[in-house]
Write a protein that holds these residues in place. Structure first.
Motif, PDB file in Angstrom:
ATOM      1  N   SER A  59      46.558  13.036  49.943  1.00 38.66           N
ATOM      2  CA  SER A  59      46.545  13.186  48.483  1.00 38.66           C
ATOM      3  C   SER A  59      47.202  12.013  47.792  1.00 38.66           C
ATOM      4  CB  SER A  59      47.275  14.467  48.088  1.00 38.66           C
ATOM      5  OG  SER A  59      48.555  14.503  48.690  1.00 38.66           O
ATOM      6  N   TYR A  60      48.481  11.788  48.131  1.00 36.81           N
ATOM      7  CA  TYR A  60      49.219  10.729  47.431  1.00 36.81           C
ATOM      8  C   TYR A  60      50.378  10.209  48.256  1.00 36.81           C
ATOM      9  CZ  TYR A  60      51.972  14.894  46.102  1.00 36.81           C
ATOM     10  OH  TYR A  60      52.708  16.052  46.116  1.00 36.81           O
ATOM     11  N   TYR A  61      50.326  10.369  49.558  1.00 34.20           N
ATOM     12  CA  TYR A  61      51.444   9.949  50.411  1.00 34.20           C
ATOM     13  C   TYR A  61      51.242   8.498  50.849  1.00 34.20           C
ATOM     14  CZ  TYR A  61      52.707  14.840  50.323  1.00 34.20           C
ATOM     15  OH  TYR A  61      53.074  16.085  49.896  1.00 34.20           O
ATOM     16  N   ASN A  62      51.770   7.591  50.059  1.00 31.53           N
ATOM     17  CA  ASN A  62      51.650   6.176  50.414  1.00 31.53           C
ATOM     18  C   ASN A  62      52.327   5.872  51.731  1.00 31.53           C
ATOM     19  OD1 ASN A  62      50.323   5.136  47.942  1.00 31.53           O
ATOM     20  ND2 ASN A  62      52.186   5.868  46.958  1.00 31.53           N
ATOM     21  N   THR A  63      53.315   6.688  52.072  1.00 31.32           N
ATOM     22  CA  THR A  63      54.025   6.490  53.328  1.00 31.32           C
ATOM     23  C   THR A  63      53.074   6.627  54.523  1.00 31.32           C
ATOM     24  OG1 THR A  63      55.942   7.495  52.257  1.00 31.32           O
ATOM     25  CG2 THR A  63      56.018   7.290  54.656  1.00 31.32           C
ATOM     26  N   ILE A  64      52.020   7.398  54.337  1.00 32.78           N
ATOM     27  CA  ILE A  64      51.129   7.716  55.452  1.00 32.78           C
ATOM     28  C   ILE A  64      49.856   6.878  55.412  1.00 32.78           C
ATOM     29  CG2 ILE A  64      49.818   9.650  56.475  1.00 32.78           C
ATOM     30  CD1 ILE A  64      52.042  11.499  55.417  1.00 32.78           C
ATOM     31  N   GLY A  65      49.800   5.927  54.538  1.00 29.70           N
ATOM     32  CA  GLY A  65      48.619   5.066  54.453  1.00 29.70           C
ATOM     33  C   GLY A  65      47.995   5.175  53.084  1.00 29.70           C
ATOM     34  N   GLN A  66      46.846   4.574  52.958  1.00 32.15           N
ATOM     35  CA  GLN A  66      46.174   4.502  51.668  1.00 32.15           C
ATOM     36  C   GLN A  66      45.536   5.858  51.336  1.00 32.15           C
ATOM     37  OE1 GLN A  66      45.945   1.745  49.771  1.00 32.15           O
ATOM     38  NE2 GLN A  66      44.543   2.592  48.258  1.00 32.15           N
TER      39      GLN A  66
ATOM     40  N   HIS B 188      42.958  19.353  52.977  1.00 28.77           N
ATOM     41  CA  HIS B 188      44.232  18.673  52.741  1.00 28.77           C
ATOM     42  C   HIS B 188      45.403  19.487  53.276  1.00 28.77           C
ATOM     43  CE1 HIS B 188      47.602  16.749  50.760  1.00 28.77           C
ATOM     44  NE2 HIS B 188      47.864  17.845  50.097  1.00 28.77           N
ATOM     45  N   THR B 189      45.362  20.795  53.120  1.00 27.93           N
ATOM     46  CA  THR B 189      46.469  21.615  53.629  1.00 27.93           C
ATOM     47  C   THR B 189      46.512  21.548  55.160  1.00 27.93           C
ATOM     48  OG1 THR B 189      44.973  23.509  53.390  1.00 27.93           O
ATOM     49  CG2 THR B 189      46.615  23.205  51.672  1.00 27.93           C
ATOM     50  N   THR B 190      45.354  21.382  55.751  1.00 28.20           N
ATOM     51  CA  THR B 190      45.286  21.214  57.207  1.00 28.20           C
ATOM     52  C   THR B 190      45.808  19.836  57.601  1.00 28.20           C
ATOM     53  OG1 THR B 190      43.392  22.686  57.158  1.00 28.20           O
ATOM     54  CG2 THR B 190      43.704  21.377  59.155  1.00 28.20           C
ATOM     55  N   TRP B 191      45.377  18.855  56.840  1.00 27.48           N
ATOM     56  CA  TRP B 191      45.866  17.490  57.021  1.00 27.48           C
ATOM     57  C   TRP B 191      47.391  17.466  57.004  1.00 27.48           C
ATOM     58  CZ3 TRP B 191      49.001  14.789  53.725  1.00 27.48           C
ATOM     59  CH2 TRP B 191      49.084  13.396  53.873  1.00 27.48           C
TER      60      TRP B 191
ATOM     61  N   HIS C 253      53.574  24.536  50.909  1.00 25.39           N
ATOM     62  CA  HIS C 253      52.593  23.580  50.397  1.00 25.39           C
ATOM     63  C   HIS C 253      51.218  24.234  50.321  1.00 25.39           C
ATOM     64  CE1 HIS C 253      49.541  20.380  51.282  1.00 25.39           C
ATOM     65  NE2 HIS C 253      50.160  19.821  50.262  1.00 25.39           N
ATOM     66  N   GLU C 254      50.866  24.953  51.356  1.00 28.26           N
ATOM     67  CA  GLU C 254      49.545  25.598  51.359  1.00 28.26           C
ATOM     68  C   GLU C 254      49.451  26.673  50.279  1.00 28.26           C
ATOM     69  OE1 GLU C 254      47.624  25.670  54.894  1.00 28.26           O
ATOM     70  OE2 GLU C 254      46.012  27.016  54.256  1.00 28.26           O
ATOM     71  N   GLN C 255      50.549  27.360  50.068  1.00 25.10           N
ATOM     72  CA  GLN C 255      50.524  28.382  49.004  1.00 25.10           C
ATOM     73  C   GLN C 255      50.335  27.750  47.624  1.00 25.10           C
ATOM     74  OE1 GLN C 255      54.224  30.382  50.105  1.00 25.10           O
ATOM     75  NE2 GLN C 255      53.034  32.236  50.553  1.00 25.10           N
ATOM     76  N   GLN C 256      50.958  26.602  47.430  1.00 22.70           N
ATOM     77  CA  GLN C 256      50.721  25.906  46.164  1.00 22.70           C
ATOM     78  C   GLN C 256      49.242  25.600  45.993  1.00 22.70           C
ATOM     79  OE1 GLN C 256      54.046  22.791  46.433  1.00 22.70           O
ATOM     80  NE2 GLN C 256      53.687  22.952  44.230  1.00 22.70           N
ATOM     81  N   HIS C 257      48.635  25.202  47.096  1.00 19.42           N
ATOM     82  CA  HIS C 257      47.212  24.860  47.001  1.00 19.42           C
ATOM     83  C   HIS C 257      46.339  26.098  46.871  1.00 19.42           C
ATOM     84  CE1 HIS C 257      47.062  20.492  47.198  1.00 19.42           C
ATOM     85  NE2 HIS C 257      48.186  20.576  47.885  1.00 19.42           N
TER      86      HIS C 257
ATOM     87  N   VAL D 286      49.527  32.966  56.158  1.00 16.11           N
ATOM     88  CA  VAL D 286      49.291  32.062  55.028  1.00 16.11           C
ATOM     89  C   VAL D 286      47.970  31.333  55.200  1.00 16.11           C
ATOM     90  CG1 VAL D 286      50.113  29.977  53.870  1.00 16.11           C
ATOM     91  CG2 VAL D 286      51.729  31.789  54.461  1.00 16.11           C
ATOM     92  N   ARG D 287      47.754  30.843  56.403  1.00 17.17           N
ATOM     93  CA  ARG D 287      46.495  30.133  56.654  1.00 17.17           C
ATOM     94  C   ARG D 287      45.312  31.077  56.438  1.00 17.17           C
ATOM     95  NH1 ARG D 287      45.898  24.832  57.000  1.00 17.17           N
ATOM     96  NH2 ARG D 287      44.625  24.896  58.893  1.00 17.17           N
ATOM     97  N   GLY D 288      45.491  32.308  56.859  1.00 17.47           N
ATOM     98  CA  GLY D 288      44.413  33.280  56.697  1.00 17.47           C
ATOM     99  C   GLY D 288      44.161  33.614  55.238  1.00 17.47           C
ATOM    100  N   MET D 289      45.228  33.684  54.462  1.00 18.36           N
ATOM    101  CA  MET D 289      45.078  33.965  53.038  1.00 18.36           C
ATOM    102  C   MET D 289      44.207  32.893  52.378  1.00 18.36           C
ATOM    103  SD  MET D 289      45.578  35.584  50.240  1.00 18.36           S
ATOM    104  CE  MET D 289      46.965  36.434  49.462  1.00 18.36           C
ATOM    105  N   THR D 290      44.449  31.635  52.713  1.00 16.03           N
ATOM    106  CA  THR D 290      43.627  30.555  52.140  1.00 16.03           C
ATOM    107  C   THR D 290      42.153  30.812  52.416  1.00 16.03           C
ATOM    108  OG1 THR D 290      45.419  28.987  52.537  1.00 16.03           O
ATOM    109  CG2 THR D 290      43.222  28.065  52.177  1.00 16.03           C
ATOM    110  N   GLU D 291      41.872  31.190  53.649  1.00 14.62           N
ATOM    111  CA  GLU D 291      40.471  31.388  54.003  1.00 14.62           C
ATOM    112  C   GLU D 291      39.914  32.649  53.358  1.00 14.62           C
ATOM    113  OE1 GLU D 291      39.774  30.616  58.159  1.00 14.62           O
ATOM    114  OE2 GLU D 291      41.026  28.813  58.102  1.00 14.62           O
ATOM    115  N   ALA D 292      40.773  33.649  53.224  1.00 17.20           N
ATOM    116  CA  ALA D 292      40.317  34.873  52.573  1.00 17.20           C
ATOM    117  C   ALA D 292      39.921  34.601  51.123  1.00 17.20           C
ATOM    118  CB  ALA D 292      41.409  35.938  52.631  1.00 17.20           C
ATOM    119  N   LEU D 293      40.674  33.712  50.501  1.00 17.65           N
ATOM    120  CA  LEU D 293      40.350  33.400  49.097  1.00 17.65           C
ATOM    121  C   LEU D 293      38.990  32.734  48.963  1.00 17.65           C
ATOM    122  CD1 LEU D 293      43.828  32.104  47.880  1.00 17.65           C
ATOM    123  CD2 LEU D 293      42.730  34.273  47.275  1.00 17.65           C
TER     124      LEU D 293
END
Lengths: 456, 456, 456, 456
Positions: free
Chosen positions: D110-117, D80-83, D170-174, D47-54
């Motif tokens: 992206s939008y995780y208030n739980t993890i900070g601003q 962000h997917t790495t994050w 999550h990465e596939q969504q991205h 999956v990670r490789g597919m992202t980079e291939a794209l």
């Protein structure tokens, strides 16, 4: 006994003499056949009465609306002008003065941060209360106190007289704004309501012969000379250096402006300032404000309802951008405010003012042949404010008036242009040669037109 | 053979001599030890090379971003300056010129409606393509054509030389803007990237002794005298009348500005123009742009990263509103542009310019005691642009340059204020005594500060 | 003679029988002791009279203001409800009907594109004319025609009766909106005007004991059964499958909501939908609309002026976002609209409605001990609208009403949530078990609160 | 030794077994011929490789741009997917984990208030740094740690495996969003850049014969059954009651959509939801996004550049409003998500997915005559997301995942509609029958089309 220092009187029986005052007026000579107190009281009552007279054609509903953020409801104008006297005169002059309603202090403060938090400008149309009746009661209560104050202290206290004079000029400005704002409100209403039914004899359809009057350059004095009332922004009187120039004898007319429209004026970018061209595109301007074309006939909204555009009237309700573009199209330019003031020297301050009850600019007279030998300008005063090429900035050595009055003019010296000469909505004794009106270059709801100038 | 009339050359072997040109430059004397063609080619290559040299520290990603609508991506700057030569020189001079890429005609047109529909300003940051490499290719292609054109026609065609000169000044303006915009982009990045790592010896922390230098009023000449290059807005040279005044020997420093901040400068409405006060409130201004306070220490973003504010450097990145408020707080005022230009007469056009590679204003030298007898100004040129009290308007008799160049300056004469003297980002030979820069009063991302004036 | 087909009558003496009608009402049985015509005329006059009665406390100025884009001026409400009868009944039923004023066709069209260009919603507050008096004249003229129409055709024409019924329900909706909008306008006025002075005996400060009432799941029927009037969006009646659930016996009170506030409800992101959290931050929400804290005491604006918040009243003027966040904080949830409707079966449609003239929700009664054995819900109707977890969407098989009425409900089925049960501002005979009110989740100016549900 | 409670491992040598995990996946059976660790590592790398291939066709400049607020730069997606893995897996699993760069914690949230601003969404395009290279370094560093973690703990720690599975989904969504956003960026560029040059054999121009397939109503189960991975919003599996309905065998094609356009679809208010009609007018919609008409020929932007619209492809890049209006025009409706899911039962999850490298929907096959006897749907999966009539809301009994993952889906349940079936941009093993995608009804930049339904 009137106090001689700058403290508040303890009651209406004491006066505050010699306090520093905002705007200049050394015109302290009593009127013929009267005295200072009588004339001031008379003037006070006349100006205040004029404001109320202008309201006569209105229904209560008409007082409430703020049809655009730059306009204000009639209610607000008649309350704010009263607030001005209450806050800047009564409250500062009378020890222990009890305001008519403490909330009005905030509600009718336009922009005087010195006096507390002004009510949000864009929210003025939300205030259904106080009712019109309550505001007239407010006016009467303040008028009664003002008349007492004038009678007891008007003679001895020059600063008080001057402050009152300022309040009256302030009120006259709002008389003009009130009608300007009403016109906007009525124009937005599909019923196209009529403020006065049979306003005007239609101006005769006679084209005027515009001439270029030469004006000599050199060092001239402009600005207020200290005789009579003036705002702080008209001072100090100072020397300016101008080159020889020519100024048009007449205002630009609707017929001339229509030629600009017909020549593609609104679609030729090269005629416009960048910000003006942006406004043309984003606002969809195709003609002056209040104009629309019905089956090939241009019509406009007036305070007497919808009318056909009259060809030889001065063009009106144009922005600085439009005035500037028209001038460029004409291979001319706008005069500077100094040029205007120099040319106005010796011209009678007469014309189509508020008192004519036209509420509309009037076509100019033609210059009679025998006038050829003399320099003559038509409609320098009244009819339409004349956009000048001058940004509204401080005169050299300008000092704002002290206190809250210092917020009257000086803080607006940015991103505005000067207009001169008054309009058909300006009270006759409000305008003068040195008067500097100012609006942002995009503003169109004022009665503003133009007169051309050119280099020699 | 070079043509002698204003038609396009059919090829690079023909030149177009005598065409009317945009901006004035009668400085046709060959450089010592060279000739017109050599010096023009050398200057062309030097200026173009400087633009590219400034890009050296950048990664491809840095070229793409438009971090605020008033800024542009680096890519866009280096393409647009090339577009300028291609469109205004090559395309108009060479018959049958084939554009490098027809789409660039639209994409890199900033605001020249004369040349077609400009690409939407706010969308400049959307253009990932052409890539940086393609844009450098574009530069090389245009440079090659330009050099050929210079070599074949540069000698005979004064108008061409002048147009090229204009293009080079245009490019220098964009060199400054490019860095100004980069600074903004980096400031918005939490990583606070560094453009050059070891920018500056920290300025010595020595307070300068600011003196009020008297300047005599009277009728002075300002505006460009026709010797050397100038933009159209610097003409015509004309007489101005000023009163005696005093101008500060030094720029206002961070230390002085901090005193203003500490004295509540940003919370006292009476110090501000109305529009400035509005900006303070809506934008939340509490200090110059790029400043923030960390544990009681003011820090700012520089092109070398975050630094502690240096007390005796000139204050920078302030709006006209802030300059004006500071001046009011100081019981002084801003000089007019005429005053600035008069005072600058006789001052050497020297200082901390782009070539110093500081990319930051430098603390002023103290005035040596022996200077006391002479009027002397420090840092009139370079370091920071100096806001003046003058709205950006046409000089009397101003005529915009013909053709597309007429859109360069004239159409922005509205709602802007003049700045003088150049900054640490300005190329040394770009600035001159008569140079009129202009920005809206709310703009802060330029390297702008102030020098105080006062009436006598 | 009354026509028997779907054509317009040529005059009031002819009726239009059998035309297709918008909303369902098969309740054609004559009232006891009356007949169809008498009862319809009586109902017509009663509803129309109620609207006018609600205006009694108002000054003309109060009718004009649009204090927020989602609200409308009182003038507009009373004209638009009249427009509804004139346009959808008189104009479609009477051949040659002459409108009272042709311009009203446009001015008082809310959103019916079928009927022409609606007047811009955000400009409703610009219309000072027609005056309040003229609008009352308009009402009287339309009422006279309506009464004639009812008398001549009401007996025979079921479709007409139904259309009139629809117009009366429409008018009742606007009665509620009118007061809701007035409350908003008064709340924005620093004078905090009072609509009715001595509204309410203060609700007794007795905490209610909220119980979780079990409701059995399974397949239930919801939606309108065709008996009596209903809007198209309540149909068709259809089966829904729900699981067993529990529904709170009482509405959430101010006291309970204060616990949420005190527990940091407005600063804990995890309690909120993303859009809700955005609203909290950008709008600065810290409590329900109209609440503010004075020296530690929560106060709110009511139609009787500013009051201390009453602890055991139902919380009101909250958005869906707040209702949802409160439910999450309570480890409960909002009921779906199906759950609400199922639970409401068998409950009397009684409560604190407009007719109580409280204009404010009332504290619930405590459940008496003897009620323990029976399922009982308090305040299902009246007091406050109850936000449900259901998006406002079409029921399966939904068909919008034909003609202009089809724009009444269906076109808003997007980005809104359903509210159930009516409020203290709803006329008693306007609400019913199947009634679906809907507002965007950010709306707060309605009288909306919540009742909790939970899974078993 | 792996810890058996929900505490962080002290190092990579310890594993965290049994921690509660976000999304359901009980699919713990080892792959044939492999084991849990090997298959997870393989899938992770794939999956990670597919992202980079794209990313292969991209220049560094392409990674930077945010062409509209709802899109994100490619750089941001790959960071962000790495994050996500670093923050939600490494940081929570490994005691003393040192982040690659502390600033990334904020920048790529992206939008995780739980993890900070979270970093401001609209500012993602301002981040020129970290460079693309640095982000790939970031990926490699995180990948190395992830592989180690998988190898040491993957066998024993089911919760970890599940969290990693979530990260991969999550990465596939991205991956899909990345290409969707790239398409938007390229479409805004006058050069109309090409992502892949020779994408597709043009779909054959054969019209498909769309049939109405009957589907039986009754009580059905929808939602995830717990086998294999699913997001929290697909649970709990629950009963729904639907009526008999018909669902179209094929997606709506461009040819069919053109008939809607040609029939005035974009100018007939009665076809639209009120908000949709508003969008039509204010956005000037006249066709799907990316379409324009050139000399009577409709053309659209694809990831292979500008092309003629292909008639029998599924229509794509339409909003919910357009899908809804088209359905109304067709006298049909959109299916609910339950109807879609019921109809999809038994259909193979196969189609034109990301792996086909078409990057574009493909024309559907015609239904062969012999298919008539069986219910068959074409293109239920892949090609285009199918708008449903269902608002995106919680399933009965829905519980968000614990911790930060709880912000993944639940907080967006407001003002969005559900889409089903995946698109040509969706990775094949990312989609499933119960998958609920959701977008606001105005969104058009997704690969979204529709399939019609109707009542029986």
């Amino acid at each position: 006994m009137c106090s001689s220092n700058n403290t508040k009187s303890e009651s209406l029986s004491d006066c505050n003499i010699g306090s520093s005052a905002g705007f200049s007026d050394t015109n302290q000579a009593p009127l013929p056949g009267g005295n200072l107190v009588d004339s001031l009281r008379a003037k006070y009552l006349a100006v205040r009465g004029m404001t109320e007279a202008l309201c006569t054609p209105l229904c209560p509903e008409d007082y409430v609306v703020q049809s655009t953020p730059s306009a204000s409801p009639t209610k607000w104008h008649i309350a704010h002008t009263t607030w001005f006297f209450e806050t800047l005169v009564l409250d500062s002059q009378i020890v222990g003065y009890k305001p008519v309603n403490l909330a009005y202090r905030h509600m009718f403060n336009s922009y005087y941060n010195t006096i507390g938090q002004p009510f949000m400008r864009g929210q003025r149309g939300v205030l259904s209360r106080p009712t019109v009746g309550e505001i007239f009661d407010y006016r009467r209560a303040v008028d009664a106190s003002m008349v007492k104050l004038i009678e007891r202290c008007g003679l001895k206290d020059a600063a008080l007289r001057q402050m009152i004079e300022t309040g009256l000029h302030h009120e006259q400005q709002h008389q003009e704004l009130m009608l300007t704002d009403l016109k906007h409100m009525f124009s937005e209403n599909p019923l196209k309501p009529v403020y006065v039914a049979n306003r005007q004899e239609i101006s005769p359809e006679i084209a005027t012969l515009c001439r270029w009057n030469p004006v000599s350059g050199g060092i001239h004095l402009i600005g207020h000379d200290g005789l009579g009332f003036a705002y702080d922004n008209e001072s100090p009187r100072h020397e300016v250096l101008v080159k020889d120039f020519q100024l048009a004898s007449h205002l630009v007319t609707n017929a001339e402006y229509l030629a600009f429209i017909d020549d593609g004026g609104y679609s030729r970018h090269e005629l416009w300032l960048a910000d003006g061209w942006e406004a043309v595109k984003t606002e969809g301007w195709q003609a002056p404000l209040y104009w629309h074309c019905e089956d090939g006939q241009w019509r406009y909204m007036t305070l007497s309802g919808l009318r056909d555009v009259v060809a030889h009237e001065p063009v009106c309700h144009i922005s600085y951008f439009e005035a500037d573009a028209f001038a460029r199209w004409s291979q001319s330019r706008l005069p500077t405010e100094a040029e205007w003031e120099i040319a106005a020297t010796g011209q009678r301050c007469d014309g189509n003012f508020l008192e004519s009850r036209m509420y509309h600019p009037r076509a100019g007279q033609d210059a009679a042949p025998q006038d050829d030998s003399t320099q003559h300008f038509y409609q320098m005063y009244g009819d339409v404010w004349e956009w000048t090429a001058s940004a509204y900035l401080a005169y050299p050595g300008f000092k704002p008036a002290p206190g809250a009055l210092g917020e009257y003019n000086g803080k607006f010296m940015c991103n505005q242009f000067v207009l001169r000469g008054g309009s058909c909505m300006t009270p006759r004794d409000h305008i003068r040669q040195t008067y500097r009106n100012f609006f942002p270059p995009i503003a169109r709801w004022q009665f503003a037109g133009l007169r051309l100038a050119r280099d020699v």
